[in-house]
Design a protein around this motif. Structure first.
Motif: not given
Length: 183
Positions: A46-52, A54-57, A82-83
């Motif tokens: 979850p943290d990694a997928w959500c982090g990706r 956020v990074e892309a946005v 986090k967006l």
């Protein structure tokens, strides 16, 4: 809004979007679209997928439209707090998996539970099938109300993927165009 006016971020679900999947087709045909890549498509964290997400946005240079399928929907919704505020202007969410109630899901997918219920800060559509093996229609309907998403009844469309006969999925493109026209 036109596709040329925004960055379209395509967020696949578990396993990624195989060749022939509507997301892969759309990514290859829309000049402003790109796929949000994950380190592991088959063992999601979850943290990694959500982090990706956020990074892309954060890396986007124009307003963002999210186009997510399955577990990608969950990653997007969980990333919302986090967006960067105001950067995402809309989202098309397709085939939400019920990570809370669907039996026999891998533990790595269950780790995404519980699903957030806070209203989303941007307009969104949630496309739900009445025969999706990963989410009862009533649960998708409940989440759409909680999120403030417009619910699109896809009828008996399975999981809206290649296995359910949704390769190019022109109906989805038409729905996206109509949604973007109103942004």
């Amino acid at each position: 809004m036109k596709t040329a006016d925004c960055d379209i971020l395509i967020v696949p679900g578990l396993g990624g979007s195989e060749e022939g999947h509507w997301q892969a087709r759309w990514a290859s045909r829309m000049s402003t679209a790109r796929v949000v890549e994950q380190d592991s498509w088959h063992a999601p964290e979850p943290d990694a997928w959500c982090g990706r997400v956020v990074e892309a946005v954060e890396a986007a240079t124009r307003p963002v439209i999210l186009i997510a399928h399955s577990l990608g929907v969950v990653a997007c919704v969980e990333a919302v707090p986090k967006l960067p505020q105001g950067r995402v202007v809309g989202a098309l969410f397709v085939a939400l998996p019920d990570v809370e109630e669907t039996p026999n899901l891998p533990d790595s997918v269950r780790a995404f539970a519980p699903l957030p219920r806070d209203p989303l800060p941007f307009p969104s559509l949630l496309v739900a099938s009445r025969t999706d093996p990963y989410c009862r229609y009533e649960r998708a309907e409940d989440f759409s109300y909680a999120w403030g998403s417009a619910l699109v009844d896809a009828g008996e469309s399975g999981h809206v993927n290649v296995a359910s006969g949704h390769g190019p999925w022109p109906e989805g493109l038409m729905r996206l165009a109509g949604f973007m026209k109103d942004l």
